[in-house]
Design a protein around this motif. Sequence first.
Motif, short mmCIF file in Angstrom:
data_model
loop_
_atom_site.label_atom_id
_atom_site.label_comp_id
_atom_site.label_asym_id
_atom_site.label_seq_id
_atom_site.Cartn_x
_atom_site.Cartn_y
_atom_site.Cartn_z
N LEU A 62 1.01 -0.97 -0.08
CA LEU A 62 0.00 -0.03 0.17
C LEU A 62 0.92 1.22 0.17
O LEU A 62 0.55 2.25 -0.70
CB LEU A 62 -1.02 0.03 1.19
CG LEU A 62 -2.24 -0.96 1.12
CD1 LEU A 62 -2.98 -0.79 2.41
CD2 LEU A 62 -2.74 -1.06 0.02
N TRP A 65 2.35 1.76 -3.35
CA TRP A 65 1.09 2.26 -4.14
C TRP A 65 1.17 3.88 -4.11
O TRP A 65 0.99 4.60 -5.00
CB TRP A 65 0.01 1.66 -3.69
CG TRP A 65 -1.39 2.00 -4.44
CD1 TRP A 65 -1.69 3.22 -5.33
CD2 TRP A 65 -2.82 1.58 -4.14
NE1 TRP A 65 -2.82 3.13 -5.76
CE2 TRP A 65 -3.60 2.02 -5.14
CE3 TRP A 65 -3.27 0.16 -3.54
CZ2 TRP A 65 -5.09 1.78 -5.13
CZ3 TRP A 65 -4.57 0.23 -3.69
CH2 TRP A 65 -5.21 0.70 -4.49
N GLU A 71 -0.97 1.12 -8.71
CA GLU A 71 -2.05 0.35 -7.96
C GLU A 71 -1.32 -1.07 -7.62
O GLU A 71 -1.14 -1.92 -8.53
CB GLU A 71 -3.23 -0.11 -8.56
CG GLU A 71 -4.26 -0.63 -7.58
CD GLU A 71 -5.80 -0.55 -8.15
OE1 GLU A 71 -6.08 0.27 -8.93
OE2 GLU A 71 -6.59 -1.43 -7.29
N THR A 72 -1.20 -1.34 -6.57
CA THR A 72 -0.45 -2.61 -5.65
C THR A 72 -1.24 -3.08 -4.55
O THR A 72 -1.19 -2.46 -3.61
CB THR A 72 0.73 -2.31 -5.37
OG1 THR A 72 1.15 -1.37 -4.93
CG2 THR A 72 1.99 -2.74 -6.76
N PRO A 73 -2.29 -3.82 -4.82
CA PRO A 73 -3.16 -4.24 -3.53
C PRO A 73 -2.61 -5.07 -2.64
O PRO A 73 -1.60 -5.39 -2.78
CB PRO A 73 -4.41 -5.14 -4.11
CG PRO A 73 -3.77 -5.71 -5.45
CD PRO A 73 -2.75 -4.50 -5.78
N GLN A 122 -4.60 7.89 -1.81
CA GLN A 122 -5.73 7.07 -1.24
C GLN A 122 -5.36 5.56 -1.79
O GLN A 122 -4.73 5.33 -3.09
CB GLN A 122 -7.18 7.36 -2.19
CG GLN A 122 -7.64 8.93 -1.84
CD GLN A 122 -8.51 8.61 -0.32
OE1 GLN A 122 -9.45 7.75 -0.28
NE2 GLN A 122 -8.24 9.34 0.52
N VAL A 123 -5.40 4.74 -0.80
CA VAL A 123 -5.23 3.32 -1.27
C VAL A 123 -6.33 2.49 -0.73
O VAL A 123 -7.08 2.99 0.06
CB VAL A 123 -3.80 2.75 -0.56
CG1 VAL A 123 -2.65 3.58 -1.13
CG2 VAL A 123 -4.01 3.32 1.12
N ARG A 124 -6.45 1.27 -1.20
CA ARG A 124 -7.59 0.53 -0.68
C ARG A 124 -7.13 -0.65 0.35
O ARG A 124 -6.04 -1.40 -0.06
CB ARG A 124 -8.05 -0.02 -2.00
CG ARG A 124 -9.80 -0.71 -1.70
CD ARG A 124 -10.46 -1.27 -2.82
NE ARG A 124 -10.32 -0.26 -4.05
CZ ARG A 124 -9.50 -0.51 -5.26
NH1 ARG A 124 -8.74 -1.53 -5.26
NH2 ARG A 124 -9.21 0.34 -6.37
N LEU A 130 -11.46 2.90 0.83
CA LEU A 130 -10.47 3.60 0.36
C LEU A 130 -9.94 4.52 1.56
O LEU A 130 -10.94 5.01 2.15
CB LEU A 130 -10.98 4.38 -0.78
CG LEU A 130 -10.94 3.93 -2.23
CD1 LEU A 130 -11.70 4.91 -3.09
CD2 LEU A 130 -9.45 3.63 -2.51
#
Length: 239
Positions: A62, A65, A71-73, A122-124, A130
């Motif tokens: 995260l 990211w 984006e790297t979940p 913002q990351v998830r 978010l």
Amino acid sequence: MEFHELPLGEQLLIARRGTAYFAQRLADLTDTDLDGDTLLPGWTRRHLLAHVGYNAAALCRLLDWAATGVETPMYASPEQRAREIDEGATLTPAALGNLFTHTAARLDEKWRNLPPTAWAAQVRTAQGRLVPAAETAWMRTREVWIHAVDLAGNGRFGDFPTVVLDSLLADIVGMWCTKDLGTGLVLSIDGRTPIAVHQDSPPQHTVAGPLAAVVRWATGRGAIGVTIDTDLDGPPRWL
Ligand code: ZN
């Protein structure tokens, strides 16, 4: 005072203290103790140790990211996360110890080197929420402190900083409200005004005791040191 109101530097300090607390509880255990059960159904201490290590690695993703915008979940899928933990649990005790230490050090390094502007990116989360990258401080704090108790050794909620207990309680009650759970439930913490989970529903059950004991109960880690006035089957699910 809530965790999120603290300056970021203090938040990270509490996360690091949690890592140290977890490491101490781990040091209390022998290699063969790692085969024993945790407070989490179906998980041995090996599973938990693998999970805590891989959680730090997932939080590093995260932060990557946030820093790069690519984006790297945290995890590719819930199945991949579960498989990784199952495989990690088969590592030798020494390798599990290294996994915990190295991933925690890597996370700490990511936090130290994150560009100031990236903290708001913002990351998830694994649950799909978010959040700004700064939320990783709280996400890791929750993990290391609670899982130190889940090791089923000498960890106690009473050892947690008060701000962590208060913020856990706020998270849990907030989640129950969102999911419409805990109707009629009142939490009565010693020396404080009782908290009705749903303010507009009539009280049906009261769980009373010191802050640490009520939070322990609310996280689903057992009714120790709390008084429950009716037979509740345990707290509503939180996560
Ligand atoms: Zn966890």
